[in-house]
Design an enzyme around this catalytic site. Structure first.
Site, PDB file in Angstrom:
ATOM      1  N   LYS A   1       5.904   7.764  12.064  1.00 37.72           N
ATOM      2  CA  LYS A   1       4.645   7.041  11.804  1.00 37.72           C
ATOM      3  C   LYS A   1       3.602   7.417  12.862  1.00 37.72           C
ATOM      4  O   LYS A   1       3.581   8.552  13.328  1.00 37.72           O
ATOM      5  CB  LYS A   1       4.912   5.531  11.719  1.00 37.72           C
ATOM      6  CG  LYS A   1       6.013   5.207  10.695  1.00 37.72           C
ATOM      7  CD  LYS A   1       6.135   3.762  10.337  1.00 37.72           C
ATOM      8  CE  LYS A   1       7.225   3.591   9.276  1.00 37.72           C
ATOM      9  NZ  LYS A   1       7.361   2.230   8.790  1.00 37.72           N
TER      10      LYS A   1
ATOM     11  N   GLU B   1       2.601   2.152   3.656  1.00 37.05           N
ATOM     12  CA  GLU B   1       1.524   1.911   4.639  1.00 37.05           C
ATOM     13  C   GLU B   1       0.252   2.652   4.229  1.00 37.05           C
ATOM     14  O   GLU B   1      -0.851   2.180   4.497  1.00 37.05           O
ATOM     15  CB  GLU B   1       2.006   2.304   6.042  1.00 37.05           C
ATOM     16  CG  GLU B   1       3.002   1.281   6.581  1.00 37.05           C
ATOM     17  CD  GLU B   1       4.060   1.836   7.511  1.00 37.05           C
ATOM     18  OE1 GLU B   1       3.912   2.968   8.000  1.00 37.05           O
ATOM     19  OE2 GLU B   1       5.060   1.113   7.733  1.00 37.05           O
TER      20      GLU B   1
ATOM     21  N   GLU C   1      11.689   2.170  -0.877  1.00 34.16           N
ATOM     22  CA  GLU C   1      11.447   1.373   0.324  1.00 34.16           C
ATOM     23  C   GLU C   1      10.808   0.042  -0.075  1.00 34.16           C
ATOM     24  O   GLU C   1       9.591  -0.024  -0.289  1.00 34.16           O
ATOM     25  CB  GLU C   1      10.485   2.106   1.261  1.00 34.16           C
ATOM     26  CG  GLU C   1      10.966   3.457   1.698  1.00 34.16           C
ATOM     27  CD  GLU C   1      10.323   3.868   3.018  1.00 34.16           C
ATOM     28  OE1 GLU C   1      11.066   4.064   3.974  1.00 34.16           O
ATOM     29  OE2 GLU C   1       9.082   3.954   3.095  1.00 34.16           O
TER      30      GLU C   1
ATOM     31  N   GLY D   1      10.050  -2.440   8.598  1.00 36.60           N
ATOM     32  CA  GLY D   1       9.670  -2.902   9.936  1.00 36.60           C
ATOM     33  C   GLY D   1       9.894  -4.379  10.169  1.00 36.60           C
ATOM     34  O   GLY D   1       9.408  -4.943  11.148  1.00 36.60           O
TER      35      GLY D   1
ATOM     36  N   SER E   1      14.126  -1.004   7.460  1.00 38.49           N
ATOM     37  CA  SER E   1      14.976  -1.606   8.509  1.00 38.49           C
ATOM     38  C   SER E   1      16.388  -1.020   8.555  1.00 38.49           C
ATOM     39  O   SER E   1      17.354  -1.717   8.861  1.00 38.49           O
ATOM     40  CB  SER E   1      15.021  -3.137   8.359  1.00 38.49           C
ATOM     41  OG  SER E   1      13.731  -3.680   8.589  1.00 38.49           O
TER      42      SER E   1
ATOM     43  N   HIS F   1       3.724   6.648   0.972  1.00 42.29           N
ATOM     44  CA  HIS F   1       4.314   5.614   1.826  1.00 42.29           C
ATOM     45  C   HIS F   1       3.535   4.309   1.657  1.00 42.29           C
ATOM     46  O   HIS F   1       2.313   4.322   1.521  1.00 42.29           O
ATOM     47  CB  HIS F   1       4.305   6.059   3.299  1.00 42.29           C
ATOM     48  CG  HIS F   1       5.166   5.176   4.143  1.00 42.29           C
ATOM     49  ND1 HIS F   1       4.734   3.950   4.587  1.00 42.29           N
ATOM     50  CD2 HIS F   1       6.447   5.316   4.579  1.00 42.29           C
ATOM     51  CE1 HIS F   1       5.718   3.381   5.276  1.00 42.29           C
ATOM     52  NE2 HIS F   1       6.762   4.195   5.290  1.00 42.29           N
TER      53      HIS F   1
ATOM     54  N   ASN G   1      10.824   8.899  10.019  1.00 38.62           N
ATOM     55  CA  ASN G   1       9.361   8.804   9.947  1.00 38.62           C
ATOM     56  C   ASN G   1       8.859   8.189  11.246  1.00 38.62           C
ATOM     57  O   ASN G   1       9.018   6.986  11.456  1.00 38.62           O
ATOM     58  CB  ASN G   1       8.983   7.948   8.727  1.00 38.62           C
ATOM     59  CG  ASN G   1       7.490   7.755   8.601  1.00 38.62           C
ATOM     60  OD1 ASN G   1       6.706   8.391   9.309  1.00 38.62           O
ATOM     61  ND2 ASN G   1       7.090   6.875   7.689  1.00 38.62           N
TER      62      ASN G   1
HETATM   63  O1  G3H Z   1       9.289   5.310   6.450  1.00 39.37           O
HETATM   64  C1  G3H Z   1      10.065   4.477   6.878  1.00 39.37           C
HETATM   65  C2  G3H Z   1      10.000   3.110   6.463  1.00 39.37           C
HETATM   66  O2  G3H Z   1       8.708   2.636   6.460  1.00 39.37           O
HETATM   67  C3  G3H Z   1      10.988   2.214   7.133  1.00 39.37           C
HETATM   68  O3  G3H Z   1      10.541   1.781   8.395  1.00 39.37           O
HETATM   69  O4  G3H Z   1      12.826   1.653   9.343  1.00 39.37           O
HETATM   70  O5  G3H Z   1      10.862   0.776  10.603  1.00 39.37           O
HETATM   71  O6  G3H Z   1      11.692  -0.403   8.565  1.00 39.37           O
HETATM   72  P1  G3H Z   1      11.539   0.902   9.280  1.00 39.37           P
END
Ligand code: G3H
Length: 249
Positions: free
Chosen positions: A12, A97, A166, A172, A212, A95, A10
């Protein structure tokens, strides 16, 4: 039951023309057989065609979000129908977010799942997970079950669904769930789907972990019986993603 590992990247709200060209060159060095490990990248909608052009064919490309409505006077929205019409096979919904910053409730997520489900051939990654305070008050499974309960009636074909667990506190933050924590929730989720939908669906459903994930923790996580892959954020923007793709093999 053997489930084909699924790994999502992702991106983002990241990327420029230059950075995507550069990253694609690095990711194209990954060697994997798509019939053995499915890998799907999710650039911004604006960058989808560029990513498709630059990434080798083994990679699939999907859309990070879709509209809860169909075509019409809905400025700024991309419908599930448009995603399918453009030949894409994957959408992501729910998601954290989007839930956190754009007010997407379980009901909105369910509406989006319903829109995607109507498009034959479109696969849906449904993201769920608890916040830190919910985990600390032992509400992890209650939250995950409620999030699942909202979408279950909208799913018409479970073969087209991947569940991404998640935990919000792991996204993150660099604070990854331990393999034990991930396995416990994935196992409970599979049990829930078995009771609520059916044992066969539960046995074949891919439940992937996100939060993460890195090249240094992916191998221990993928060893968990009920962890069928990953949804990767930050590390999917780096060469480290090549190692993560290799984790299931
Ligand atoms: O979509 C992915 C997740 O939000 C994980 O993000 O790997 O940066 O923690 P991350």
């Amino acid at each position: 039951m053997t489930r084909t590992p699924w790994i999502g990247g992702n991106w983002k709200s990241n990327g420029t023309v230059a950075s995507i060209c550069e990253l694609s060159k690095e990711l194209n060095q990954a060697s994997f057989n798509p019939s053995q490990t499915q890998v799907v990248l999710f650039p911004t909608a604006l960058h989808i065609s560029l990513a498709k052009e630059k990434l080798k064919n083994e990679f699939q490309v999907g859309c990070q979000n879709i509209s809860k409505t169909g075509a019409g006077a809905y400025t700024g929205e991309i419908t599930a129908e448009m995603v399918a019409d453009m030949g894409l096979k994957w959408v992501m919904v729910g998601h954290s977010e989007r839930r956190q910053y754009y007010g997407e409730t379980n009901e909105v997520v369910a509406e989006k799942v319903a829109m995607a489900a109507k498009q034959e051939g479109l696969n849906i990654v449904i993201c769920i997970g608890e916040k830190l305070e919910e985990r600390e008050s032992n509400k992890t499974m209650e939250v995950c079950r409620t999030q699942m309960e909202a979408v279950i009636p909208k799913i018409t074909n479970w073969d087209r669904v991947v569940i991404a667990y998640e935990p919000v506190w792991a996204i993150g933050t660099g604070k990854v769930a331990t393999p034990e924590q991930a396995q416990e929730v994935h196992h409970e989720l599979r049990k829930f789907v078995s009771e609520r939908v059916g044992a066969n669906v539960a046995a074949s459903l891919r439940i992937v972990y996100g939060g993460s994930v890195s090249d240094s923790n992916c191998v221990s996580l993928i060893k968990c019986e009920d962890v069928d892959g990953f949804l990767v954020g930050g590390a999917s923007l780096k060469k480290a993603f090549v190692d993560i793709i290799g984790a299931p093999s």
